[in-house]
Design an enzyme around this catalytic site. Structure first.
Site, PDB file in Angstrom:
ATOM      1  N   LYS A   1      30.464 -22.307   7.266  1.00 30.49           N
ATOM      2  CA  LYS A   1      30.770 -23.690   6.894  1.00 30.49           C
ATOM      3  C   LYS A   1      32.287 -23.923   6.823  1.00 30.49           C
ATOM      4  O   LYS A   1      33.065 -23.002   7.031  1.00 30.49           O
ATOM      5  CB  LYS A   1      30.056 -24.029   5.576  1.00 30.49           C
ATOM      6  CG  LYS A   1      28.522 -23.936   5.701  1.00 30.49           C
ATOM      7  CD  LYS A   1      27.921 -25.054   6.522  1.00 30.49           C
ATOM      8  CE  LYS A   1      26.569 -24.767   7.136  1.00 30.49           C
ATOM      9  NZ  LYS A   1      25.443 -24.650   6.236  1.00 30.49           N
TER      10      LYS A   1
HETATM   11  C1  PLP Z   1      23.901 -24.491   6.038  1.00 37.84           C
HETATM   12  C2  PLP Z   1      23.047 -25.645   5.654  1.00 37.84           C
HETATM   13  C3  PLP Z   1      22.333 -25.675   4.446  1.00 37.84           C
HETATM   14  C4  PLP Z   1      22.165 -24.477   3.562  1.00 37.84           C
HETATM   15  O1  PLP Z   1      23.323 -23.980   3.051  1.00 37.84           O
HETATM   16  P1  PLP Z   1      23.277 -22.567   2.274  1.00 37.84           P
HETATM   17  O2  PLP Z   1      24.570 -22.555   1.522  1.00 37.84           O
HETATM   18  O3  PLP Z   1      23.184 -21.505   3.313  1.00 37.84           O
HETATM   19  O4  PLP Z   1      22.094 -22.603   1.376  1.00 37.84           O
HETATM   20  C5  PLP Z   1      21.670 -26.832   4.095  1.00 37.84           C
HETATM   21  N1  PLP Z   1      21.676 -27.914   4.899  1.00 37.84           N
HETATM   22  C6  PLP Z   1      22.311 -27.916   6.077  1.00 37.84           C
HETATM   23  C7  PLP Z   1      22.286 -29.153   6.909  1.00 37.84           C
HETATM   24  C8  PLP Z   1      23.006 -26.772   6.507  1.00 37.84           C
HETATM   25  O5  PLP Z   1      23.615 -26.768   7.692  1.00 37.84           O
END
Ligand code: PLP
Length: 385
Positions: free
Chosen positions: A183
Site C-alpha cells: 500500500k
Molecule cells: C489491501 C486491501 C484491503 C485489506 O487490507 P489489509 O491491511 O491487508 O487487511 C482491503 N480493501 C482493499 C480494497 C484492499 O486493496
C-alpha cells in the site's frame, strides 16, 4: 535482458531501520507509546479527531462494523470490484454483503445502482476508493443520511486522497486505511480506523484488544497495572510498537511518495495518449488521487491478444503487473452462495477482462516508467488488429 521490474517494492530507508532498532532496544515491543504516537500523527495528517491503530485494514473494517452495531441479518452494500476483505468482514458479523456494480470509467461503485440496492434491511455502505480515486462521497453521504445508513469507507488505497477539498478520513462515519506491504505507506501489516465519533473510537479500541476496558483499569486500580475488566468478547487486532515504528517515518514520507506517484501517473498518461488500444485511467474533477494503482483498460477489439496474454508478454519482457480485482461475484464462494452469473454485474465482468495494473511506486525510477511505457506500446503495436 534488463532486470525484472517487480509490480511493487516498498520504500524503506534508514529512518525505518533506526526506528525499529530503537523499539527493539527499548524492550517494549507490543502496543505502547510508539503506537500512540503513530495514531496521533496519523489523525493529524488526515485531519481526523480519532485514529485507532490495528493490525490490518481488514481488522479496521471489522471493528468499524462492530462499532456501529451491525448484526445478523443486516444488509451491507459493498462494490463487487474490490478485494476479499471488504465483503468478508460483513460475514464476520453474520450480516449479508449486497454487491453493487462499478462505473465503467473510474471503476468506483455506481451510485445509481447503489441507490437501487437499498432495502429496509440495509444498515451500511462500504464504498471503496478504487486505486486511490475517491468515490462520489457527496451523493453517497446524502443517500446514507436519507436512508439512515452508516458509511464505512474502505480507504485501503486512499492515503493521501482529497475529495472536494476534504481529506479521505474525515468524510464517512468511520474510514479504514491499510498499511499492507503493497500500500501507499506500509508497516508490513497494519491498519487504521479514523472517526469523529468518540464512542465508536472507544468501542473499536476496546474491541481491538480482547474487549478489555482500559477505562476500568484507570478507574479502579490505584496502580493501574494489573487490574482489568472484560466488557465484551473482543478480538486480537492491536498494532505492535514494532510496526508503528515503521509507520511513523513512512507517514512522514507519505506526501513525498504521493508526489512521485503523481509524476509517474502523468508520465504514463503522456506515454499512452496516442495509443487507441489503451484506455488510461480517468480522473474526476476537484479530487486528489492517491495513485496507489495505475490501471489501464485494453480495447480488446483492437488487439489480437487477450489481457492474460498481454500480462504474460509483459512478464517475458521483465515487467511485473497485476489485476485489481477479480470482481467478487466471479469467485466460487459468491457464485455458489448467491447464485451470481457474470451478467448480474455486467460492467465489472466486462472490465475485468481488460484491466492491467502497471507498476507505480516511489522505489522505481523514472527510467523504469519509460521502460514500462516503451515495452507496453511496442507490444500493442505488435499485436494490433
Ligand atoms: C489491501 C486491501 C484491503 C485489506 O487490507 P489489509 O491491511 O491487508 O487487511 C482491503 N480493501 C482493499 C480494497 C484492499 O486493496
Amino acid at each position: 535482458m534488463q532486470s525484472f521490474l517487480p509490480f511493487h517494492l516498498p520504500d524503506l530507508g534508514e529512518e525505518e531501520v533506526e526506528s525499529v532498532v530503537e523499539v527493539l532496544r527499548s524492550g517494549w515491543l507490543t502496543t505502547g507509546s510508539k503506537t500512540k504516537q503513530f495514531e496521533h500523527e496519523f489523525a493529524e495528517r488526515v485531519g481526523a479527531t480519532h485514529a485507532v491503530a490495528v493490525n490490518s485494514c481488514t481488522a479496521a473494517l471489522h471493528l468499524a462494523l462492530e462499532a456501529v452495531e451491525i448484526s445478523a441479518g443486516d444488509e451491507i452494500i459493498v462494490p463487487t470490484m474490490t478485494f476479499a476483505a471488504t465483503a468478508e468482514v460483513v460475514s464476520y458479523c453474520r450480516a449479508k454483503p449486497v454487491l453493487v456494480d462499478c462505473r465503467n470509467d473510474t471503476l468506483n461503485i455506481n451510485v445509481d445502482l447503489l441507490e437501487k440496492a437499498i432495502t429496509s434491511k440495509t444498515k451500511a455502505i462500504i464504498p471503496v476508493h478504487y486505486a486511490g480515486q475517491p468515490c462520489e462521497m457527496d451523493r453517497i453521504m446524502e443517500l446514507a443520511r436519507h436512508h439512515n445508513l452508516k458509511v464505512i469507507e474502505d480507504a485501503a488505497h486512499a492515503l493521501p486522497t482529497r475529495y472536494r477539498g476534504r481529506m479521505i478520513g474525515t468524510i464517512g462515519d468511520i474510514t479504514c486505511f491499510s498499511f499492507y506491504a503493497t500500500k501507499t505507506i506500509t508497516t508490513g501489516e497494519g491498519g487504521m480506523a479514523t472517526t469523529e465519533n468518540a464512542e465508536w473510537a472507544d468501542r473499536m479500541r476496546i474491541l481491538s484488544l480482547h474487549g478489555i476496558s482500559r477505562d476500568a483499569v484507570n478507574r479502579y486500580s490505584p496502580e493501574g497495572k494489573w487490574y482489568y475488566e472484560i466488557c465484551c468478547p473482543g478480538f486480537k487486532y492491536n498494532l505492535t510498537d514494532l510496526a508503528s515504528a515503521v509507520g511513523i517515518p513512512q507517514l512522514q514520507k507519505c506526501d513525498l511518495f504521493g508526489e512521485i506517484r503523481h509524476r509517474y501517473a502523468a508520465l504514463y498518461n503522456e506515454g499512452f495518449k496516442d495509443i487507441a488500444a489503451i484506455r488510461t485511467p480517468p480522473v474526476e474533477e476537484d479530487i486528489e488521487h492517491a495513485w496507489h494503482l495505475y490501471v489501464i483498460q485494453l480495447e480488446l477489439d483492437q488487439l489480437r491478444i487477450s489481457r492474460n496474454e498481454m500480462i504474460d508478454h509483459l512478464k517475458k519482457h521483465g515487467i511485473g503487473t497485476s489485476v485489481h480485482f477479480i470482481p467478487l461475484h466471479l469467485h466460487p464462494y459468491y457464485k455458489n452462495t448467491f447464485g451470481f452469473v457474470p451478467d448480474d454485474f455486467p460492467t465489472a465482468s466486462r472490465v475485468f477482462d481488460r484491466i492491467i495494473s502497471l507498476p507505480i511506486y516511489p522505489k522505481m525510477t523514472e527510467a523504469d516508467v519509460h521502460r514500462v511505457i516503451d515495452v507496453t506500446v511496442a507490444l500493442i503495436r505488435e499485436y494490433r488488429r
